[in-house]
Design a protein around this motif. Sequence first.
Motif, mmCIF file in Angstrom:
data_model
loop_
_atom_site.group_PDB
_atom_site.id
_atom_site.type_symbol
_atom_site.label_atom_id
_atom_site.label_comp_id
_atom_site.label_asym_id
_atom_site.label_seq_id
_atom_site.Cartn_x
_atom_site.Cartn_y
_atom_site.Cartn_z
ATOM 1 N N ALA A 1 0.850 -1.178 0.000
ATOM 2 C CA ALA A 1 0.000 0.000 0.000
ATOM 3 C C ALA A 1 0.884 1.225 0.000
ATOM 4 C CB ALA A 1 -0.884 -0.016 1.230
ATOM 5 N N GLY A 2 0.446 2.223 -0.739
ATOM 6 C CA GLY A 2 1.220 3.463 -0.779
ATOM 7 C C GLY A 2 0.967 4.281 0.469
ATOM 8 N N SER A 3 1.776 5.330 0.642
ATOM 9 C CA SER A 3 1.642 6.150 1.840
ATOM 10 C C SER A 3 0.321 6.899 1.862
ATOM 11 C CB SER A 3 2.807 7.145 1.912
ATOM 12 O OG SER A 3 2.776 7.987 0.780
ATOM 13 N N GLY A 4 -0.265 7.175 0.746
ATOM 14 C CA GLY A 4 -1.541 7.888 0.702
ATOM 15 C C GLY A 4 -2.734 6.984 0.978
ATOM 16 N N GLU A 5 -2.527 5.695 0.793
ATOM 17 C CA GLU A 5 -3.635 4.744 0.979
ATOM 18 C C GLU A 5 -3.914 4.447 2.447
ATOM 19 O OE1 GLU A 5 -5.458 3.608 -1.558
ATOM 20 O OE2 GLU A 5 -4.208 4.856 -2.842
ATOM 21 N N PHE A 6 -2.937 4.720 3.294
ATOM 22 C CA PHE A 6 -3.123 4.426 4.719
ATOM 23 C C PHE A 6 -4.286 5.219 5.292
ATOM 24 C CE2 PHE A 6 -2.311 5.532 9.163
ATOM 25 C CZ PHE A 6 -2.424 4.267 9.712
ATOM 26 N N HIS A 7 -4.407 6.497 4.924
ATOM 27 C CA HIS A 7 -5.466 7.346 5.481
ATOM 28 C C HIS A 7 -6.844 6.879 5.012
ATOM 29 C CE1 HIS A 7 -2.399 9.936 7.031
ATOM 30 N NE2 HIS A 7 -1.843 9.997 5.814
ATOM 31 N N VAL A 8 -6.926 6.413 3.762
ATOM 32 C CA VAL A 8 -8.191 5.881 3.249
ATOM 33 C C VAL A 8 -8.567 4.633 4.042
ATOM 34 C CG1 VAL A 8 -9.333 4.911 1.218
ATOM 35 C CG2 VAL A 8 -7.724 6.803 0.954
ATOM 36 N N TYR A 9 -7.597 3.767 4.247
ATOM 37 C CA TYR A 9 -7.841 2.536 5.014
ATOM 38 C C TYR A 9 -8.289 2.869 6.430
ATOM 39 C CZ TYR A 9 -6.800 -1.539 7.839
ATOM 40 O OH TYR A 9 -6.882 -2.570 8.728
ATOM 41 N N ARG A 10 -7.609 3.831 7.045
ATOM 42 C CA ARG A 10 -7.934 4.223 8.419
ATOM 43 C C ARG A 10 -9.380 4.719 8.502
ATOM 44 N NH1 ARG A 10 -5.833 9.368 11.435
ATOM 45 N NH2 ARG A 10 -6.109 10.048 9.305
ATOM 46 N N HIS A 11 -9.825 5.536 7.547
ATOM 47 C CA HIS A 11 -11.210 6.036 7.556
ATOM 48 C C HIS A 11 -12.215 4.904 7.356
ATOM 49 C CE1 HIS A 11 -10.230 10.237 7.903
ATOM 50 N NE2 HIS A 11 -9.410 10.192 6.850
ATOM 51 N N LEU A 12 -11.902 3.983 6.490
ATOM 52 C CA LEU A 12 -12.801 2.852 6.265
ATOM 53 C C LEU A 12 -12.928 1.995 7.538
ATOM 54 C CD1 LEU A 12 -11.778 1.633 2.700
ATOM 55 C CD2 LEU A 12 -13.925 2.692 3.371
ATOM 56 N N ARG A 13 -11.784 1.789 8.161
ATOM 57 C CA ARG A 13 -11.773 0.979 9.373
ATOM 58 C C ARG A 13 -12.570 1.677 10.493
ATOM 59 N NH1 ARG A 13 -6.180 0.085 12.335
ATOM 60 N NH2 ARG A 13 -6.628 2.264 12.727
ATOM 61 N N ARG A 14 -12.343 2.980 10.639
ATOM 62 C CA ARG A 14 -13.056 3.745 11.664
ATOM 63 C C ARG A 14 -14.569 3.692 11.411
ATOM 64 N NH1 ARG A 14 -15.129 8.564 11.561
ATOM 65 N NH2 ARG A 14 -14.035 9.136 9.654
ATOM 66 N N ARG A 15 -14.985 3.853 10.171
ATOM 67 C CA ARG A 15 -16.394 3.820 9.811
ATOM 68 C C ARG A 15 -17.002 2.431 10.113
ATOM 69 N NH1 ARG A 15 -16.847 5.349 4.062
ATOM 70 N NH2 ARG A 15 -15.416 6.974 4.698
ATOM 71 N N GLU A 16 -16.265 1.387 9.819
ATOM 72 C CA GLU A 16 -16.760 0.031 10.082
ATOM 73 C C GLU A 16 -16.897 -0.211 11.584
ATOM 74 O OE1 GLU A 16 -18.146 -3.819 9.522
ATOM 75 O OE2 GLU A 16 -18.048 -2.090 8.183
ATOM 76 N N TYR A 17 -15.929 0.256 12.373
ATOM 77 C CA TYR A 17 -16.028 0.108 13.827
ATOM 78 C C TYR A 17 -17.224 0.884 14.363
ATOM 79 C CZ TYR A 17 -11.432 -2.144 14.093
ATOM 80 O OH TYR A 17 -10.380 -3.006 13.960
ATOM 81 N N GLN A 18 -17.473 2.072 13.860
ATOM 82 C CA GLN A 18 -18.636 2.858 14.281
ATOM 83 C C GLN A 18 -19.927 2.106 13.959
ATOM 84 O OE1 GLN A 18 -18.445 6.683 12.373
ATOM 85 N NE2 GLN A 18 -17.787 7.703 14.259
ATOM 86 N N ARG A 19 -19.976 1.526 12.770
ATOM 87 C CA ARG A 19 -21.163 0.789 12.362
ATOM 88 C C ARG A 19 -21.405 -0.414 13.287
ATOM 89 N NH1 ARG A 19 -22.883 -3.348 9.215
ATOM 90 N NH2 ARG A 19 -20.796 -4.141 8.867
ATOM 91 N N GLN A 20 -20.334 -1.134 13.621
ATOM 92 C CA GLN A 20 -20.473 -2.280 14.514
ATOM 93 C C GLN A 20 -20.899 -1.848 15.920
ATOM 94 O OE1 GLN A 20 -16.792 -4.422 14.288
ATOM 95 N NE2 GLN A 20 -17.262 -5.310 12.270
ATOM 96 N N ASP A 21 -20.286 -0.756 16.412
ATOM 97 C CA ASP A 21 -20.671 -0.239 17.727
ATOM 98 C C ASP A 21 -22.141 0.177 17.731
ATOM 99 O OD1 ASP A 21 -18.140 -0.672 18.712
ATOM 100 O OD2 ASP A 21 -17.476 1.423 18.465
ATOM 101 N N PHE A 22 -22.584 0.812 16.646
ATOM 102 C CA PHE A 22 -23.979 1.235 16.537
ATOM 103 C C PHE A 22 -24.908 0.026 16.552
ATOM 104 C CE2 PHE A 22 -27.671 2.141 13.841
ATOM 105 C CZ PHE A 22 -28.240 3.182 14.550
#
Length: 144
Positions: free
Chosen positions: A32-53
Motif C-alpha cells: 500500500a502506498g503512503s496515501g492509501e493508509f489514510h483511506v484505510y484508516r477512515h474505512l476501518r473507523r467507519r466500520e467500527y462505528q457501524r459495529q458499535d452502533f
Amino acid sequence: EKTVPIPEKLNEWAPRPPPEFVRDVMGSSAGAGSGEFHVYRHLRRREYQRQDFMDAMAEKQRLDEEFQKKLERNKMIAEEQTAKRRRKRQKLKEKKLQAKKNKLEQKKQEKEPDQSQEQASSEEEEEDSKEEEEKEDDAEEPSF
C-alpha cells in the motif's frame, strides 16, 4: 400572537451502510502506498462505528424487551392482587349479608313465639270473657 416553531424530533444517528461492492481492496501494509493508509484508516473507523452502533441498537432492543416483560409481569401481579382483594371484599360482603339475614330470621322467630303467646293469651281472655258474658246473660234472665 406570533407562531412558535416547535422543533421536530431529530432522527437518531445511523451510520452509512457498508458498500455493496468494493473495487480497491487494500490492507494496512504490504504494497500500500503512503496515501492509501489514510483511506484505510477512515474505512476501518467507519466500520467500527457501524459495529458499535449495531451493538448499541441490539442492547437497546434487549433492554426494551426486558422492560416490556417487566411491565407485563407487574400488570399480572397487580391484576392477581386486585382479584384477590375483590374476592376478599365479596366474601366479607356475603358474610355481612348472611349475618343480616340470620339476625332478621332470629327476630322473626322471637316475634312469632311472642305472637303465638299473645294470641294464645288473647284467645284465653276471649273465652273467659265469653263465659262471663254467658253467666251474666243467665243471671239477667227473668225467672218467672
